[in-house]
Design a protein around this motif. Sequence first.
Motif, PDB file in Angstrom:
ATOM      1  N   ARG A   1       0.883  -1.178   0.160  1.00 17.90           N
ATOM      2  CA  ARG A   1       0.008   0.074   0.045  1.00 17.90           C
ATOM      3  C   ARG A   1       0.831   1.102  -0.047  1.00 17.90           C
ATOM      4  O   ARG A   1       1.733   1.396   0.927  1.00 17.90           O
ATOM      5  CB  ARG A   1      -0.786  -0.068   1.268  1.00 17.90           C
ATOM      6  CG  ARG A   1      -2.000   0.953   1.244  1.00 17.90           C
ATOM      7  CD  ARG A   1      -2.377   1.199   2.562  1.00 17.90           C
ATOM      8  NE  ARG A   1      -3.975   1.678   2.638  1.00 17.90           N
ATOM      9  CZ  ARG A   1      -4.060   3.025   2.446  1.00 17.90           C
ATOM     10  NH1 ARG A   1      -3.208   3.855   2.425  1.00 17.90           N
ATOM     11  NH2 ARG A   1      -5.315   3.442   2.467  1.00 17.90           N
ATOM     12  N   PRO A   2       0.590   2.252  -0.936  1.00 19.72           N
ATOM     13  CA  PRO A   2       1.490   3.265  -1.048  1.00 19.72           C
ATOM     14  C   PRO A   2       1.377   4.315   0.482  1.00 19.72           C
ATOM     15  O   PRO A   2       0.270   4.231   0.714  1.00 19.72           O
ATOM     16  CB  PRO A   2       1.084   4.192  -2.174  1.00 19.72           C
ATOM     17  CG  PRO A   2      -0.091   3.520  -2.598  1.00 19.72           C
ATOM     18  CD  PRO A   2      -0.248   2.236  -1.940  1.00 19.72           C
ATOM     19  N   VAL A   3       2.545   4.715   0.741  1.00 16.78           N
ATOM     20  CA  VAL A   3       2.450   5.400   1.837  1.00 16.78           C
ATOM     21  C   VAL A   3       2.783   7.107   1.447  1.00 16.78           C
ATOM     22  O   VAL A   3       3.344   7.360   0.416  1.00 16.78           O
ATOM     23  CB  VAL A   3       3.383   4.961   2.940  1.00 16.78           C
ATOM     24  CG1 VAL A   3       3.254   3.560   3.444  1.00 16.78           C
ATOM     25  CG2 VAL A   3       4.913   5.419   2.452  1.00 16.78           C
ATOM     26  N   ALA A   4       2.643   7.930   2.383  1.00 17.20           N
ATOM     27  CA  ALA A   4       2.832   9.444   2.079  1.00 17.20           C
ATOM     28  C   ALA A   4       4.100   9.738   2.340  1.00 17.20           C
ATOM     29  O   ALA A   4       4.887   8.907   3.039  1.00 17.20           O
ATOM     30  CB  ALA A   4       1.822  10.326   2.978  1.00 17.20           C
ATOM     31  N   TYR A   5       4.709  10.606   1.555  1.00 18.10           N
ATOM     32  CA  TYR A   5       6.224  11.121   2.112  1.00 18.10           C
ATOM     33  C   TYR A   5       5.998  12.557   2.108  1.00 18.10           C
ATOM     34  O   TYR A   5       5.119  13.196   1.422  1.00 18.10           O
ATOM     35  CB  TYR A   5       7.349  10.488   1.431  1.00 18.10           C
ATOM     36  CG  TYR A   5       7.252  10.704  -0.280  1.00 18.10           C
ATOM     37  CD1 TYR A   5       7.524  11.996  -0.885  1.00 18.10           C
ATOM     38  CD2 TYR A   5       6.368   9.927  -1.036  1.00 18.10           C
ATOM     39  CE1 TYR A   5       7.458  12.126  -2.236  1.00 18.10           C
ATOM     40  CE2 TYR A   5       6.597   9.929  -2.294  1.00 18.10           C
ATOM     41  CZ  TYR A   5       6.917  10.972  -2.892  1.00 18.10           C
ATOM     42  OH  TYR A   5       6.838  11.298  -4.362  1.00 18.10           O
TER      43      TYR A   5
ATOM     44  N   VAL B   1      -4.934   6.670  -3.515  1.00 24.72           N
ATOM     45  CA  VAL B   1      -5.968   5.798  -2.788  1.00 24.72           C
ATOM     46  C   VAL B   1      -7.015   6.690  -2.493  1.00 24.72           C
ATOM     47  O   VAL B   1      -6.908   7.584  -1.698  1.00 24.72           O
ATOM     48  CB  VAL B   1      -5.071   5.297  -1.623  1.00 24.72           C
ATOM     49  CG1 VAL B   1      -5.978   4.422  -0.530  1.00 24.72           C
ATOM     50  CG2 VAL B   1      -3.801   4.547  -1.867  1.00 24.72           C
ATOM     51  N   ALA B   2      -8.186   6.070  -2.588  1.00 25.61           N
ATOM     52  CA  ALA B   2      -9.483   6.485  -2.241  1.00 25.61           C
ATOM     53  C   ALA B   2      -9.336   6.748  -0.810  1.00 25.61           C
ATOM     54  O   ALA B   2      -8.841   5.806   0.190  1.00 25.61           O
ATOM     55  CB  ALA B   2     -10.502   5.881  -2.542  1.00 25.61           C
ATOM     56  N   GLY B   3     -10.013   7.965  -0.054  1.00 29.66           N
ATOM     57  CA  GLY B   3     -10.426   8.101   1.221  1.00 29.66           C
ATOM     58  C   GLY B   3      -8.911   8.672   2.055  1.00 29.66           C
ATOM     59  O   GLY B   3      -8.927   8.962   3.240  1.00 29.66           O
ATOM     60  N   GLU B   4      -7.898   9.037   1.273  1.00 30.92           N
ATOM     61  CA  GLU B   4      -6.694   9.550   1.874  1.00 30.92           C
ATOM     62  C   GLU B   4      -6.879  11.175   1.973  1.00 30.92           C
ATOM     63  O   GLU B   4      -7.437  11.733   1.177  1.00 30.92           O
ATOM     64  CB  GLU B   4      -5.551   9.551   1.119  1.00 30.92           C
ATOM     65  CG  GLU B   4      -4.970   8.000   1.118  1.00 30.92           C
ATOM     66  CD  GLU B   4      -4.073   7.453   2.403  1.00 30.92           C
ATOM     67  OE1 GLU B   4      -3.733   8.511   2.916  1.00 30.92           O
ATOM     68  OE2 GLU B   4      -3.838   6.391   2.550  1.00 30.92           O
TER      69      GLU B   4
ATOM     70  N   ALA C   1     -10.128   2.557  -4.594  1.00 26.96           N
ATOM     71  CA  ALA C   1     -10.324   2.189  -3.732  1.00 26.96           C
ATOM     72  C   ALA C   1      -9.621   0.788  -3.615  1.00 26.96           C
ATOM     73  O   ALA C   1      -9.571  -0.035  -4.206  1.00 26.96           O
ATOM     74  CB  ALA C   1     -11.900   1.955  -3.641  1.00 26.96           C
ATOM     75  N   LEU C   2      -8.979   0.713  -2.153  1.00 23.15           N
ATOM     76  CA  LEU C   2      -8.276  -0.243  -1.790  1.00 23.15           C
ATOM     77  C   LEU C   2      -9.297  -1.064  -0.740  1.00 23.15           C
ATOM     78  O   LEU C   2      -9.492  -0.473   0.187  1.00 23.15           O
ATOM     79  CB  LEU C   2      -7.066   0.131  -1.265  1.00 23.15           C
ATOM     80  CG  LEU C   2      -5.764   0.593  -2.111  1.00 23.15           C
ATOM     81  CD1 LEU C   2      -4.440   0.552  -1.409  1.00 23.15           C
ATOM     82  CD2 LEU C   2      -5.908  -0.315  -3.431  1.00 23.15           C
ATOM     83  N   LEU C   3      -9.207  -2.451  -1.098  1.00 22.68           N
ATOM     84  CA  LEU C   3     -10.338  -3.225  -0.323  1.00 22.68           C
ATOM     85  C   LEU C   3      -9.444  -4.335   0.221  1.00 22.68           C
ATOM     86  O   LEU C   3      -8.672  -4.752  -0.297  1.00 22.68           O
ATOM     87  CB  LEU C   3     -11.664  -3.610  -1.244  1.00 22.68           C
ATOM     88  CG  LEU C   3     -12.006  -2.603  -1.859  1.00 22.68           C
ATOM     89  CD1 LEU C   3     -13.394  -3.147  -3.128  1.00 22.68           C
ATOM     90  CD2 LEU C   3     -13.004  -1.701  -1.105  1.00 22.68           C
TER      91      LEU C   3
ATOM     92  N   SER D   1      -8.436  -1.975  -8.123  1.00 12.71           N
ATOM     93  CA  SER D   1      -8.583  -1.970  -9.690  1.00 12.71           C
ATOM     94  C   SER D   1      -8.426  -0.781 -10.156  1.00 12.71           C
ATOM     95  O   SER D   1      -9.129   0.174  -9.866  1.00 12.71           O
ATOM     96  CB  SER D   1      -9.896  -2.600  -9.885  1.00 12.71           C
ATOM     97  OG  SER D   1     -10.315  -2.852 -11.275  1.00 12.71           O
ATOM     98  N   PHE D   2      -7.514  -0.743 -11.173  1.00 12.30           N
ATOM     99  CA  PHE D   2      -7.061   0.491 -11.927  1.00 12.30           C
ATOM    100  C   PHE D   2      -7.018  -0.010 -13.386  1.00 12.30           C
ATOM    101  O   PHE D   2      -5.903  -0.206 -13.900  1.00 12.30           O
ATOM    102  CB  PHE D   2      -5.719   1.005 -11.356  1.00 12.30           C
ATOM    103  CG  PHE D   2      -4.974   2.208 -11.915  1.00 12.30           C
ATOM    104  CD1 PHE D   2      -6.123   3.342 -12.138  1.00 12.30           C
ATOM    105  CD2 PHE D   2      -3.837   2.520 -12.254  1.00 12.30           C
ATOM    106  CE1 PHE D   2      -5.673   4.526 -12.734  1.00 12.30           C
ATOM    107  CE2 PHE D   2      -3.472   3.652 -12.725  1.00 12.30           C
ATOM    108  CZ  PHE D   2      -4.425   4.739 -13.036  1.00 12.30           C
TER     109      PHE D   2
END
Length: 215
Positions: free
Chosen positions: A137-141, A166-169, A193-195, A208-209
């Motif tokens: 899962r990608p993270v912020a920097y 990522v949705a919801g960030e 969206a990551l489920l 899904s992208f």
Amino acid sequence: MSLVPLRRRELLIGAAALTVPAFAPLASASAGLIVTPGQTEGPFYPVKLPPDMDADLVRVQGQAAQAVGQVTHVSGRVLDKRGGIVKGAMLEIWQCDANGIYNHPADNGQKRRDAAFQGYGRTTVDGDGRYAFRTIRPVAYPGRTPHIHFKVHAPGAGRLTTQMYVAGEAQNARDGVLRAIRDARARESVIVALLAAAEIEPGALKGSFDIVLDL
Ligand SMILES: [Fe+2]
């Protein structure tokens, strides 16, 4: 060939499509796909490609350790504007590790980099136009909301460089690169969206992208 001349051509086709009655099912279906917007490559595309650059970024060949982070399966199709598959499309992805560090000499903090994270991978679509990556899962920097960089090569038709979010960030709304996509539908098209994906592997996520090229 670049995608740019094709884009101009499609604009003309798109203008013509506006004259088609809204109830024409085939026309509205083909006009419905949103072309994935191009975005900056950023400063961290690999200087040197890693020895292991397969589609599983969580495991580096020859290493026992698995990358730190939440395993995430990102998959989708590479399509043209009419929904047709783009045969032979090749995709590259790259992203920072769970500590927010890219495998790149210009990224300070190489000493903290997770050597078990591949950081870069590539794959080619299958016969149905599908691709799949196993990554984290990608993270912020600092300065950026979580994202994965993509570069898609369409044989004989150019390439698209973009980023997936990522949705919801919460930081999405403040991210300069994401906000630079002015068209709201185009912007939404790169937010995924990551489920939970326990059916794939315990604790993992999936997203899904689909990538729509201007072809
Ligand atoms: Fe980045």
